[in-house]
Motif scaffolding. Structure first.
Motif, PDB file in Angstrom:
ATOM      1  N   ILE A  12       8.190 -24.415 -29.237  1.00  0.00           N
ATOM      2  CA  ILE A  12       7.583 -23.936 -28.002  1.00  0.00           C
ATOM      3  C   ILE A  12       6.648 -22.779 -28.267  1.00  0.00           C
ATOM      4  CG2 ILE A  12       7.554 -23.219 -25.479  1.00  0.00           C
ATOM      5  CD1 ILE A  12      10.330 -24.780 -25.391  1.00  0.00           C
ATOM      6  N   PRO A  13       5.374 -22.853 -28.598  1.00  0.00           N
ATOM      7  CA  PRO A  13       4.658 -21.743 -28.885  1.00  0.00           C
ATOM      8  C   PRO A  13       4.482 -20.924 -27.431  1.00  0.00           C
ATOM      9  CG  PRO A  13       3.371 -23.477 -29.494  1.00  0.00           C
ATOM     10  CD  PRO A  13       4.691 -24.057 -28.715  1.00  0.00           C
ATOM     11  N   ARG A  23      10.528 -22.037 -16.777  1.00  0.00           N
ATOM     12  CA  ARG A  23      10.380 -23.386 -16.376  1.00  0.00           C
ATOM     13  C   ARG A  23      10.693 -24.382 -17.191  1.00  0.00           C
ATOM     14  NH1 ARG A  23       5.627 -23.423 -12.723  1.00  0.00           N
ATOM     15  NH2 ARG A  23       4.820 -24.888 -14.072  1.00  0.00           N
ATOM     16  N   THR A  24      10.085 -24.251 -18.314  1.00  0.00           N
ATOM     17  CA  THR A  24       9.813 -25.111 -19.570  1.00  0.00           C
ATOM     18  C   THR A  24      11.429 -25.407 -20.254  1.00  0.00           C
ATOM     19  OG1 THR A  24       7.632 -24.867 -20.086  1.00  0.00           O
ATOM     20  CG2 THR A  24       9.209 -25.718 -21.982  1.00  0.00           C
ATOM     21  N   LEU A  25      12.033 -24.068 -20.079  1.00  0.00           N
ATOM     22  CA  LEU A  25      13.382 -24.228 -20.850  1.00  0.00           C
ATOM     23  C   LEU A  25      14.230 -24.668 -19.984  1.00  0.00           C
ATOM     24  CD1 LEU A  25      13.475 -20.454 -22.538  1.00  0.00           C
ATOM     25  CD2 LEU A  25      13.218 -22.586 -23.764  1.00  0.00           C
ATOM     26  N   GLN A  35      17.611 -28.849 -30.623  1.00  0.00           N
ATOM     27  CA  GLN A  35      17.294 -27.231 -31.152  1.00  0.00           C
ATOM     28  C   GLN A  35      16.213 -27.058 -30.373  1.00  0.00           C
ATOM     29  OE1 GLN A  35      15.668 -26.897 -35.098  1.00  0.00           O
ATOM     30  NE2 GLN A  35      16.623 -25.094 -35.222  1.00  0.00           N
ATOM     31  N   VAL A  36      15.872 -25.847 -29.754  1.00  0.00           N
ATOM     32  CA  VAL A  36      14.998 -25.476 -28.971  1.00  0.00           C
ATOM     33  C   VAL A  36      14.561 -24.006 -29.868  1.00  0.00           C
ATOM     34  CG1 VAL A  36      13.809 -24.594 -26.993  1.00  0.00           C
ATOM     35  CG2 VAL A  36      15.636 -26.429 -26.830  1.00  0.00           C
ATOM     36  N   ILE A  37      13.168 -24.082 -30.109  1.00  0.00           N
ATOM     37  CA  ILE A  37      12.693 -22.836 -30.865  1.00  0.00           C
ATOM     38  C   ILE A  37      11.574 -22.340 -30.094  1.00  0.00           C
ATOM     39  CG2 ILE A  37      11.939 -22.050 -33.006  1.00  0.00           C
ATOM     40  CD1 ILE A  37      12.951 -24.405 -34.429  1.00  0.00           C
ATOM     41  N   VAL A  38      11.553 -21.167 -29.675  1.00  0.00           N
ATOM     42  CA  VAL A  38      10.369 -20.319 -29.105  1.00  0.00           C
ATOM     43  C   VAL A  38       9.618 -19.276 -29.955  1.00  0.00           C
ATOM     44  CG1 VAL A  38       9.715 -19.092 -27.079  1.00  0.00           C
ATOM     45  CG2 VAL A  38      11.491 -20.768 -26.702  1.00  0.00           C
ATOM     46  N   PRO A  55      21.821 -14.779 -21.196  1.00  0.00           N
ATOM     47  CA  PRO A  55      22.857 -15.741 -21.915  1.00  0.00           C
ATOM     48  C   PRO A  55      22.558 -17.238 -21.425  1.00  0.00           C
ATOM     49  CG  PRO A  55      23.740 -13.904 -20.503  1.00  0.00           C
ATOM     50  CD  PRO A  55      22.333 -13.844 -20.464  1.00  0.00           C
ATOM     51  N   GLU A  56      21.767 -17.234 -20.567  1.00  0.00           N
ATOM     52  CA  GLU A  56      21.479 -18.872 -20.124  1.00  0.00           C
ATOM     53  C   GLU A  56      20.758 -19.444 -21.223  1.00  0.00           C
ATOM     54  OE1 GLU A  56      19.018 -21.183 -16.735  1.00  0.00           O
ATOM     55  OE2 GLU A  56      19.128 -19.018 -16.359  1.00  0.00           O
ATOM     56  N   TYR A  57      20.091 -18.534 -22.185  1.00  0.00           N
ATOM     57  CA  TYR A  57      19.286 -19.199 -23.215  1.00  0.00           C
ATOM     58  C   TYR A  57      19.912 -18.794 -24.415  1.00  0.00           C
ATOM     59  CZ  TYR A  57      16.306 -19.601 -19.108  1.00  0.00           C
ATOM     60  OH  TYR A  57      15.627 -19.704 -17.935  1.00  0.00           O
TER      61      TYR A  57
END
Length: 86
Positions: A12-13, A23-25, A35-38, A55-57
């Motif tokens: 996610i750029p 919202r996206t996350l 795996q989520v990478i921002v 902590p949610e993320y």
């Protein structure tokens, strides 16, 4: 029990869209194989740092670019850090 490997990496750029980022996350399932990478592209809104410490993320990888790279450059940084098969 066997370890779960990362199958999918979601890149996610990000630039100055903190509400949209949350919202996206929140729309991405929390699973061991995702795996989520921002990649933040030098946002001027400081609250993205607060999101990265929430902590949610805690399972999300936040990377902060040290130079302006635009969306394509941010995606390339994400690809270099992706562990997923897809």
């Amino acid at each position: 029990m066997h370890e779960c490997t990362v199958k999918y990496s979601i890149i996610i750029p990000h630039y100055n869209s903190n509400d949209l980022l949350r919202r996206t996350l929140n729309s991405i399932p929390k699973r061991a194989d995702i795996q989520v990478i921002v990649i933040d592209d030098q946002s001027t809104e400081p609250s993205v740092r607060d999101i990265s410490r929430d902590p949610e993320y805690s399972c999300v990888v936040f990377l902060f670019s040290d130079q302006k790279v635009t969306a394509g450059g941010a995606r390339n940084i994400g690809l270099a850090n992706a562990e997923g098969e897809y």
